[in-house]
Design an enzyme around this catalytic site. Structure first.
Site, mmCIF file in Angstrom:
data_model
loop_
_atom_site.group_PDB
_atom_site.id
_atom_site.type_symbol
_atom_site.label_atom_id
_atom_site.label_comp_id
_atom_site.label_asym_id
_atom_site.label_seq_id
_atom_site.Cartn_x
_atom_site.Cartn_y
_atom_site.Cartn_z
ATOM 1 N N CYS A 1 -4.437 -9.930 -3.271
ATOM 2 C CA CYS A 1 -3.070 -10.387 -2.976
ATOM 3 C C CYS A 1 -2.606 -11.441 -3.974
ATOM 4 O O CYS A 1 -1.465 -11.426 -4.421
ATOM 5 C CB CYS A 1 -3.007 -10.931 -1.554
ATOM 6 S SG CYS A 1 -3.215 -9.684 -0.275
ATOM 7 N N GLY B 1 3.182 -6.206 7.860
ATOM 8 C CA GLY B 1 3.360 -7.514 8.477
ATOM 9 C C GLY B 1 4.643 -7.610 9.282
ATOM 10 O O GLY B 1 4.672 -8.223 10.354
ATOM 11 N N GLU C 1 4.785 -4.878 -6.161
ATOM 12 C CA GLU C 1 3.363 -5.206 -6.279
ATOM 13 C C GLU C 1 2.573 -3.937 -6.553
ATOM 14 O O GLU C 1 2.529 -3.031 -5.715
ATOM 15 C CB GLU C 1 2.869 -5.872 -4.997
ATOM 16 C CG GLU C 1 1.401 -6.273 -5.051
ATOM 17 C CD GLU C 1 0.911 -6.880 -3.745
ATOM 18 O OE1 GLU C 1 -0.019 -7.702 -3.798
ATOM 19 O OE2 GLU C 1 1.444 -6.518 -2.677
ATOM 20 N N GLY D 1 -2.431 -8.238 4.858
ATOM 21 C CA GLY D 1 -2.072 -6.897 4.408
ATOM 22 C C GLY D 1 -0.699 -6.880 3.787
ATOM 23 O O GLY D 1 -0.176 -7.898 3.330
ATOM 24 N N SER D 2 -0.087 -5.718 3.796
ATOM 25 C CA SER D 2 1.200 -5.540 3.122
ATOM 26 C C SER D 2 2.329 -6.201 3.899
ATOM 27 O O SER D 2 2.259 -6.387 5.121
ATOM 28 C CB SER D 2 1.511 -4.052 2.952
ATOM 29 O OG SER D 2 1.835 -3.464 4.201
ATOM 30 N N THR D 3 3.392 -6.536 3.180
ATOM 31 C CA THR D 3 4.565 -7.125 3.817
ATOM 32 C C THR D 3 5.196 -6.152 4.802
ATOM 33 O O THR D 3 5.626 -6.546 5.894
ATOM 34 C CB THR D 3 5.588 -7.543 2.745
ATOM 35 O OG1 THR D 3 4.990 -8.549 1.911
ATOM 36 C CG2 THR D 3 6.848 -8.105 3.364
#
Length: 469
Positions: free
Chosen positions: A278, A227, A375, A222-224
């Site tokens: 991604c 994370g 992104e 998933g997204s940073t």
């Protein structure tokens, strides 16, 4: 479609006191509901996994390999139903590089994974003694999957975990839970009760998984930003982690690129799954000498691509998956236009029902624009002009992300030398995003921790024990 989709805990179909709506992004109408797991049901799923772990870990590796192979057969046998569910909840088309392709990839990944093993390694074996390195399963693995490839990424998480001897609690995105719920019920035929548990609910349930003392490892895609939160929560119990996080992949087109051979690959490297990948190409740096030609060719190729409802066999691309992501993509494009980028195609919100955003190519984009620096995760590509290759490499590496990158040139050796200078976990020459089950995949910098796929990916689901005798 019905409301019969249930969670799986201890091998049994389980409902929840409340259910939540699942929206078809092509119509923005509810097509199904899913159970909203309570904290107590998460505890029950973890308890089931913990109870099943000792016996599953003790099974011979060959038996676990056979179970994973059987899972691949089950997915293949139910491919049509699973693909239709993915299209309904995710928005991608059935054909082309859509949901049927995703399910086929899940089958292939599961079959390849079934053949893997981590043999004992003899460090010393002589008259003085024996020292052996062995891999042991970790325990209960918590898997949290995203909405862009709901079935394929679940397979990436679950199959190596189970093969290594772990048990699993799987939680899909609340945007795309239905195919995963169906998958969880189907796969019970291949493993004992409690080995694979599937729960659904809001993001808070995922947070509870990261906090849960009964879960020994979290694998998250998933997204940073999310994370980081997972990592913070996991620190309390020093959970093992595999994190595959956001990417802002750069592609560098060198002045000698063979555009006849490259444009189709460039296009799909950018727009596969509507850019909601991604490892999709998200920033395209093109040498000044061929800049206009690359832009024009991308636009010409895009004219032949139909964006439409996923169930329409003529559609090549479908929707953005959810309203929040749609507004983010549209907002980034609008901001780029205000900052001086030229729209060569697309660039306008659709007027029809559903989350359809047109294929968008933006010329005269520059570093510093949000759509370049962040992104976008959608069907819009900024094309950035450069004059010096060293400068292009510097700009490509300026991102905090480091998932993938690519270099495009008629001279493969030259391209390899440039690609080796990119700060990313995977670098491609004359391709982008071409992952495979036997090649490790993961990010550097803030694009993740650890790798998936192949022997190294399997090892992520184990701990190392060294036996001295």
């Amino acid at each position: 479609m019905t409301d019969s989709y249930a969670m799986t805990i201890q091998g049994e179909a389980v409902d929840a006191p409340t259910r939540f709506d699942v929206v078809d992004p092509a119509t923005e109408t509810v097509f199904a509901t899913a159970p909203a797991a309570t904290p107590e049901q998460l505890d029950a799923a973890v308890a089931a996994a913990r109870a099943a772990f000792p016996a599953w870990a003790a099974r011979p590796h060959a038996e676990r390999q056979a179970a994973v192979a059987a899972m691949a057969d089950i997915i293949e046998a139910h491919a049509a139903d699973l693909a239709t569910l993915v299209t309904r909840e995710q928005g991608k088309p059935l054909g082309g590089l859509g949901s049927q392709w995703e399910i086929g990839g899940a089958v292939s990944w599961a079959r390849y994974t079934a053949g893997l093993s981590l043999p004992e390694e003899a460090i010393q074996d002589d008259a003085a003694g024996k020292v052996t390195l062995v891999h042991r399963p970790i325990g209960v693995v918590g898997s949290i999957t995203p909405w862009n490839f709901p079935v394929m990424i679940a397979i990436w998480h679950v199959m190596p975990a189970i093969l290594a001897g772990n048990t699993v609690v799987l939680k899909p995105s609340p945007n795309t839970p239905i195919a995963t719920l169906h998958l969880g019920r189907l796969l019970q035929a291949a493993v004992p009760a409690g080995v694979l548990n599937v729960i659904t609910g809001a993001n808070e349930i995922g947070q509870r998984m990261a906090d849960h003392p009964g879960i020994d490892k979290i694998v998250f895609t998933g997204s940073t930003a999310t994370g980081r939160r997972v990592m913070q929560s996991a620190a309390g119990s020093l959970k093992r982690l595999t994190l595959e996080l956001g990417g802002n992949d750069a592609g560098i087109v060198l002045p000698d690129a063979d555009l006849d051979a490259s444009i189709e690959k460039l296009f799909w490297g950018i727009f596969i799954n509507n850019g909601q990948t991604c490892a999709a190409l998200k920033r395209l740096y093109v040498h000044d000498s061929i800049y206009d030609e690359v832009c024009n060719r991308l636009v010409a190729y895009a004219r032949n691509i139909k964006v439409g409802t996923g169930l329409d066999p003529e559609s090549h691309l479908g929707t953005v998956q959810n309203r929040a992501q749609y507004e983010r993509v549209a907002g980034l494009v609008d901001a780029a236009k205000a900052d001086g980028a030229r729209v060569l195609c697309g660039g306008q919100r659709g007027s029809e029902q559903g989350l359809f955003y047109p294929i968008t190519v933006l010329a005269d984009a520059t570093d510093g624009m949000a759509i370049v620096d962040e992104e976008q995760f959608g069907p819009a590509i900024p094309v950035i002009r450069y004059h010096d290759v060293d400068d292009a490499i510097r700009r490509a590496n300026a991102s905090e992300s480091g998932l993938g990158g690519s270099v495009w040139s008629a001279n493969v050796e030259t391209a390899r030398a440039v690609a080796a200078r990119l700060e990313c976990g995977s670098a491609w020459v004359n391709a982008h995003g071409a992952i495979r089950p036997d090649a490790p995949f993961g990010g550097v910098k803030q694009s993740g921790i650890g790798v998936e796929f192949g022997m190294l990916g399997l090892a992520e689901y184990t701990t190392v024990q060294v036996l001295h005798s």
